[in-house]
Design an enzyme around this catalytic site. Structure first.
Site, PDB file in Angstrom:
ATOM      1  N   PRO A  16      -1.114  -5.332   3.784  1.00 42.63           N
ATOM      2  CA  PRO A  16      -1.544  -4.295   4.728  1.00 42.63           C
ATOM      3  C   PRO A  16      -1.207  -2.814   4.544  1.00 42.63           C
ATOM      4  O   PRO A  16      -0.123  -2.584   3.881  1.00 42.63           O
ATOM      5  CB  PRO A  16      -0.577  -4.820   5.883  1.00 42.63           C
ATOM      6  CG  PRO A  16       0.378  -5.744   5.271  1.00 42.63           C
ATOM      7  CD  PRO A  16      -0.313  -6.131   3.972  1.00 42.63           C
ATOM      8  N   ASN A  17      -2.213  -2.112   5.344  1.00 44.19           N
ATOM      9  CA  ASN A  17      -2.096  -0.553   5.038  1.00 44.19           C
ATOM     10  C   ASN A  17      -2.558   0.035   3.768  1.00 44.19           C
ATOM     11  O   ASN A  17      -2.595   1.340   3.803  1.00 44.19           O
ATOM     12  CB  ASN A  17      -0.806  -0.065   5.807  1.00 44.19           C
ATOM     13  CG  ASN A  17      -0.736  -0.556   7.151  1.00 44.19           C
ATOM     14  OD1 ASN A  17      -1.281  -0.474   8.014  1.00 44.19           O
ATOM     15  ND2 ASN A  17       0.379  -1.079   7.308  1.00 44.19           N
ATOM     16  N   ARG A  24      -2.123   8.018   3.960  1.00 41.91           N
ATOM     17  CA  ARG A  24      -0.971   7.490   4.472  1.00 41.91           C
ATOM     18  C   ARG A  24       0.171   7.841   3.818  1.00 41.91           C
ATOM     19  O   ARG A  24       0.532   7.695   2.749  1.00 41.91           O
ATOM     20  CB  ARG A  24      -0.909   5.798   4.218  1.00 41.91           C
ATOM     21  CG  ARG A  24       0.243   5.155   4.622  1.00 41.91           C
ATOM     22  CD  ARG A  24       0.009   3.641   4.169  1.00 41.91           C
ATOM     23  NE  ARG A  24       1.339   3.057   4.620  1.00 41.91           N
ATOM     24  CZ  ARG A  24       1.802   1.765   4.037  1.00 41.91           C
ATOM     25  NH1 ARG A  24       1.105   1.317   3.136  1.00 41.91           N
ATOM     26  NH2 ARG A  24       3.130   1.245   4.514  1.00 41.91           N
ATOM     27  N   TYR A  29       3.617   7.676  -0.804  1.00 42.27           N
ATOM     28  CA  TYR A  29       2.907   6.972  -1.614  1.00 42.27           C
ATOM     29  C   TYR A  29       1.651   7.669  -2.461  1.00 42.27           C
ATOM     30  O   TYR A  29       0.934   6.960  -3.052  1.00 42.27           O
ATOM     31  CB  TYR A  29       1.812   5.938  -0.604  1.00 42.27           C
ATOM     32  CG  TYR A  29       2.704   5.373   0.132  1.00 42.27           C
ATOM     33  CD1 TYR A  29       3.545   4.385  -0.637  1.00 42.27           C
ATOM     34  CD2 TYR A  29       2.883   5.371   1.560  1.00 42.27           C
ATOM     35  CE1 TYR A  29       4.303   3.237   0.193  1.00 42.27           C
ATOM     36  CE2 TYR A  29       3.530   4.491   2.358  1.00 42.27           C
ATOM     37  CZ  TYR A  29       4.398   3.480   1.672  1.00 42.27           C
ATOM     38  OH  TYR A  29       5.336   2.949   2.282  1.00 42.27           O
ATOM     39  N   ASN A  80       0.952  -6.209  -4.721  1.00 39.02           N
ATOM     40  CA  ASN A  80       1.781  -5.334  -3.874  1.00 39.02           C
ATOM     41  C   ASN A  80       1.563  -5.643  -2.500  1.00 39.02           C
ATOM     42  O   ASN A  80       0.535  -5.682  -1.984  1.00 39.02           O
ATOM     43  CB  ASN A  80       1.023  -3.821  -3.872  1.00 39.02           C
ATOM     44  CG  ASN A  80       1.896  -2.777  -3.133  1.00 39.02           C
ATOM     45  OD1 ASN A  80       2.803  -3.259  -2.428  1.00 39.02           O
ATOM     46  ND2 ASN A  80       1.642  -1.564  -3.299  1.00 39.02           N
ATOM     47  N   ALA A  83       4.009  -4.229   3.444  1.00 41.03           N
ATOM     48  CA  ALA A  83       5.172  -4.676   4.245  1.00 41.03           C
ATOM     49  C   ALA A  83       5.277  -6.075   4.366  1.00 41.03           C
ATOM     50  O   ALA A  83       6.719  -6.538   4.459  1.00 41.03           O
ATOM     51  CB  ALA A  83       4.722  -4.405   5.828  1.00 41.03           C
ATOM     52  N   GLU A 104       5.009  -7.957  -9.383  1.00 38.36           N
ATOM     53  CA  GLU A 104       5.087  -7.273  -8.160  1.00 38.36           C
ATOM     54  C   GLU A 104       5.204  -5.780  -8.310  1.00 38.36           C
ATOM     55  O   GLU A 104       5.845  -5.150  -9.102  1.00 38.36           O
ATOM     56  CB  GLU A 104       6.507  -7.696  -7.328  1.00 38.36           C
ATOM     57  CG  GLU A 104       6.803  -7.075  -5.905  1.00 38.36           C
ATOM     58  CD  GLU A 104       8.064  -7.751  -5.565  1.00 38.36           C
ATOM     59  OE1 GLU A 104       8.566  -8.395  -6.027  1.00 38.36           O
ATOM     60  OE2 GLU A 104       8.724  -6.978  -4.494  1.00 38.36           O
ATOM     61  N   HIS A 106       5.121  -1.718  -6.601  1.00 37.52           N
ATOM     62  CA  HIS A 106       5.398  -1.146  -5.312  1.00 37.52           C
ATOM     63  C   HIS A 106       4.973   0.493  -5.639  1.00 37.52           C
ATOM     64  O   HIS A 106       5.878   0.819  -6.521  1.00 37.52           O
ATOM     65  CB  HIS A 106       6.807  -1.262  -4.585  1.00 37.52           C
ATOM     66  CG  HIS A 106       6.950  -2.439  -3.955  1.00 37.52           C
ATOM     67  ND1 HIS A 106       6.335  -3.037  -3.140  1.00 37.52           N
ATOM     68  CD2 HIS A 106       7.637  -3.592  -4.492  1.00 37.52           C
ATOM     69  CE1 HIS A 106       6.594  -4.211  -2.635  1.00 37.52           C
ATOM     70  NE2 HIS A 106       7.535  -4.699  -3.673  1.00 37.52           N
ATOM     71  N   ARG A 113      14.821   3.596  -0.261  1.00 36.64           N
ATOM     72  CA  ARG A 113      14.293   3.912   1.088  1.00 36.64           C
ATOM     73  C   ARG A 113      15.048   3.096   2.059  1.00 36.64           C
ATOM     74  O   ARG A 113      16.279   2.836   1.597  1.00 36.64           O
ATOM     75  CB  ARG A 113      12.676   3.703   1.154  1.00 36.64           C
ATOM     76  CG  ARG A 113      11.719   4.347   0.256  1.00 36.64           C
ATOM     77  CD  ARG A 113      10.375   4.157   0.238  1.00 36.64           C
ATOM     78  NE  ARG A 113       9.825   4.261   1.714  1.00 36.64           N
ATOM     79  CZ  ARG A 113       8.656   3.938   2.021  1.00 36.64           C
ATOM     80  NH1 ARG A 113       8.145   2.987   1.201  1.00 36.64           N
ATOM     81  NH2 ARG A 113       8.278   3.994   3.258  1.00 36.64           N
TER      82      ARG A 113
HETATM   83  C1  DQA Z   1       4.843  -0.587  -0.533  1.00 39.46           C
HETATM   84  C2  DQA Z   1       6.458  -0.306   0.023  1.00 39.46           C
HETATM   85  C3  DQA Z   1       6.383  -1.291   1.411  1.00 39.46           C
HETATM   86  O1  DQA Z   1       7.919  -1.208   1.671  1.00 39.46           O
HETATM   87  C4  DQA Z   1       5.560  -0.865   2.294  1.00 39.46           C
HETATM   88  O2  DQA Z   1       5.731  -1.470   3.330  1.00 39.46           O
HETATM   89  C5  DQA Z   1       4.229  -0.605   1.903  1.00 39.46           C
HETATM   90  C6  DQA Z   1       3.962   0.001   0.268  1.00 39.46           C
HETATM   91  C7  DQA Z   1       4.737   0.322  -1.691  1.00 39.46           C
HETATM   92  O3  DQA Z   1       3.682   0.129  -2.488  1.00 39.46           O
HETATM   93  O4  DQA Z   1       5.669   1.232  -2.146  1.00 39.46           O
HETATM   94  O5  DQA Z   1       3.349  -0.869   2.651  1.00 39.46           O
HETATM   95  O6  DQA Z   1       4.630  -1.931  -0.917  1.00 39.46           O
END
Ligand code: DQA
Length: 150
Positions: A16-17, A24, A29, A80, A83, A104, A106, A113
């Protein structure tokens, strides 16, 4: 007789997002959009003769279904979970069904963080993790698959 070779099929999943990358929190990011990342990953995979399936969803159920389908449809999964990393036992359970490498990724360094981002449910199912390198992390994950079996 040597085992029959087939084209490596890589599935990249985004949670998501991540469709909002570019606008964003760019200070966290970066400014790359998901389309830009997809294009770079496609170039990388094409150069190696791999097929790439690159997807994003804001819905946990989509991600779970796609991971289940990867049992038959993919030779490696890069994810990825965004959240859902920090909340989803369902995504962990789906990933545990896979026998393929799972990486995985990120964009941000989640350990630098907020405390709630320090724990990943998903990591228990991951072959390896790449965190904190921004969009380049996806290419680093793909290159980690260079040595994985075809
Ligand atoms: C994320 C890190 C997560 O904590 C966050 O909720 C994201 C992006 C990252 O790529 O840094 O949506 O996965």
């Amino acid at each position: 007789m040597p085992a029959a070779q087939h084209t490596k099929r890589v599935l990249i999943l985004n949670g998501p997002n991540l469709n909002m990358l570019g606008v964003r929190q760019p200070e966290v990011y970066g400014r790359d959009t998901l389309d830009t990342i997809k294009a770079a990953c496609t170039t990388f995979a094409t150069q190696r003769g791999w097929t790439l399936d690159f997807r994003q969803s804001n819905a946990e159920a989509d991600l779970v279904t796609w991971i289940q389908q990867a049992r038959e449809g993919a030779d490696a999964v890069i994810i990825n979970p965004a959240a859902y990393t920090h909340t989803s036992v369902a995504i962990l359970d789906a990933l545990l069904l896979l026998e393929t490498p799972v990486i995985e990724v990120h964009l941000s360094n989640i350990h630098k963080r907020e405390d709630f981002r320090h724990h990943s449910f998903v990591s228990r199912a991951a072959t390896g993790l790449i965190v904190g390198f921004g969009a380049k992390g996806y290419l680093m994950a793909l290159s980690a698959l260079d040595d994985a079996t075809d």
